[in-house]
Enzyme design. Sequence first.
Site, mmCIF file in Angstrom:
data_model
loop_
_atom_site.group_PDB
_atom_site.id
_atom_site.type_symbol
_atom_site.label_atom_id
_atom_site.label_comp_id
_atom_site.label_asym_id
_atom_site.label_seq_id
_atom_site.Cartn_x
_atom_site.Cartn_y
_atom_site.Cartn_z
ATOM 1 N N GLU A 3 0.944 3.766 1.994
ATOM 2 C CA GLU A 3 1.474 4.145 3.297
ATOM 3 C C GLU A 3 2.734 3.361 3.637
ATOM 4 O O GLU A 3 3.716 3.928 4.134
ATOM 5 C CB GLU A 3 0.407 3.924 4.383
ATOM 6 C CG GLU A 3 -0.869 4.708 4.161
ATOM 7 C CD GLU A 3 -1.873 4.030 3.228
ATOM 8 O OE1 GLU A 3 -2.987 4.578 3.106
ATOM 9 O OE2 GLU A 3 -1.564 2.988 2.618
ATOM 10 N N HIS A 35 0.836 -1.192 0.000
ATOM 11 C CA HIS A 35 0.000 0.000 0.000
ATOM 12 C C HIS A 35 0.875 1.247 0.000
ATOM 13 O O HIS A 35 2.058 1.207 0.334
ATOM 14 C CB HIS A 35 -0.889 0.012 1.237
ATOM 15 C CG HIS A 35 -1.967 -1.016 1.193
ATOM 16 N ND1 HIS A 35 -3.053 -0.971 2.023
ATOM 17 C CD2 HIS A 35 -2.152 -2.114 0.436
ATOM 18 C CE1 HIS A 35 -3.852 -1.994 1.782
ATOM 19 N NE2 HIS A 35 -3.310 -2.708 0.827
#
Length: 60
Positions: A46, A44
């Site tokens: 993040e 992801h």
Amino acid sequence: MRAALALARRGLGNAWPNPAVGCIIVKDGVVVGRGWTQPGGRPHAEAEALARAGAEAQFE
């Protein structure tokens, strides 16, 4: 926010089954990490931004 949206565009069409997301990590007013959802939806945005920020992402 514009910068995060620009990063998210890099994942458009490639991040499925996850959405295309951009992430920017700022510490003390300085950008220390940037990331976007990678092909296949993993990792992801993040996690990518944290990995790129490295030690700069640590709390003091």
